[in-house]
Design a protein around this motif. Sequence first.
Motif, PDB file in Angstrom:
ATOM      1  N   TRP A  44       2.137   2.578  -3.250  1.00 47.60           N
ATOM      2  CA  TRP A  44       1.168   3.298  -4.087  1.00 47.60           C
ATOM      3  C   TRP A  44       0.748   4.605  -3.419  1.00 47.60           C
ATOM      4  N   GLU A 101      -0.663  -4.038 -13.000  1.00 43.45           N
ATOM      5  CA  GLU A 101       0.252  -2.906 -12.877  1.00 43.45           C
ATOM      6  C   GLU A 101       0.930  -2.655 -14.217  1.00 43.45           C
ATOM      7  N   GLY A 142      -3.981   4.071  -9.393  1.00 43.70           N
ATOM      8  CA  GLY A 142      -2.847   3.978  -8.474  1.00 43.70           C
ATOM      9  C   GLY A 142      -1.584   4.479  -9.151  1.00 43.70           C
ATOM     10  N   GLY A 157       0.817  -1.206   0.000  1.00 43.78           N
ATOM     11  CA  GLY A 157       0.000   0.000   0.000  1.00 43.78           C
ATOM     12  C   GLY A 157       0.852   1.259   0.000  1.00 43.78           C
ATOM     13  N   TYR A 173     -10.521   3.723  -9.721  1.00 42.70           N
ATOM     14  CA  TYR A 173      -9.281   3.935  -8.960  1.00 42.70           C
ATOM     15  C   TYR A 173      -8.122   4.053  -9.931  1.00 42.70           C
ATOM     16  N   TRP A 193      -4.396   2.768  -1.694  1.00 40.22           N
ATOM     17  CA  TRP A 193      -4.455   1.473  -2.373  1.00 40.22           C
ATOM     18  C   TRP A 193      -5.455   0.547  -1.680  1.00 40.22           C
ATOM     19  N   GLU A 194      -5.475   0.603  -0.361  1.00 43.80           N
ATOM     20  CA  GLU A 194      -6.371  -0.268   0.420  1.00 43.80           C
ATOM     21  C   GLU A 194      -7.840   0.056   0.134  1.00 43.80           C
ATOM     22  N   LYS A 217       2.542   4.632  -8.584  1.00 46.88           N
ATOM     23  CA  LYS A 217       3.645   4.115  -7.774  1.00 46.88           C
ATOM     24  C   LYS A 217       4.936   4.814  -8.172  1.00 46.88           C
ATOM     25  N   ARG A 238      -9.077   0.945  -2.834  1.00 44.47           N
ATOM     26  CA  ARG A 238      -9.365   0.903  -4.266  1.00 44.47           C
ATOM     27  C   ARG A 238     -10.705   0.213  -4.558  1.00 44.47           C
TER      28      ARG A 238
END
Length: 209
Positions: free
Chosen positions: A27, A136, A169, A24, A167, A56-57, A171, A59
């Motif tokens: 991200w 990803e 993300g 997490g 969502y 991230w948690e 990174k 999403r």
Amino acid sequence: GAAMAHGHGPGRCRCCGEEAAERGAAWGLYLRIDRQRLQCLNERREGSGATVFRPWEERGDRSQFVESDDDEELLFNIPFTGSVKLKGIIVMGEDDGTHPAEMRLFRNIPHMSFDDTAKEPEQTFSLSRDPLGELEYPTKIARFSNVYHLSMHFPKNFGAETTKIFYIGLKGEWTEAHRHEVTICNYEASANPADHKLEQITPQTHFIS
């Protein structure tokens, strides 16, 4: 910071929770977005584009999403609060025609409009439907190693009239940037004393060389 506070001794094995927390944290670039200046063009509900950038948690929270308005295109202008080295992206949508099918990334072109998207992007991705946020997409890091503004253009989807994204993300690594505006102000403020010092030092330097 919080993870360090556990103070596990060496050789202690990792539990799943810690690995998830670490994943997490990777991200966490959404924390480095300048939310005041974040834009999403062609969003149906004003401000909804900003909601897809979250932990991230979270999403899987399907109450927060952005949907396009006039057609299937969406364009995000994402200014960061520093310099970012962007390493990967997750794009999560519905498992249907509203899921974006292509993503085009532009670097350091603030306030892009749909007209600007005719430019050649730094990188283009064909997207797969990803209803769980598992895929990803790795960026070409050399091209995204000094990003203070990221534009994400979603030109088409899998056939629906509008595009939906739940969502996104991001990174990567963030470093505090010395903004140009700030640098100029500092320089002007301290210009005079610095000039005098230089004059005093210069003759000696010449003398030594």
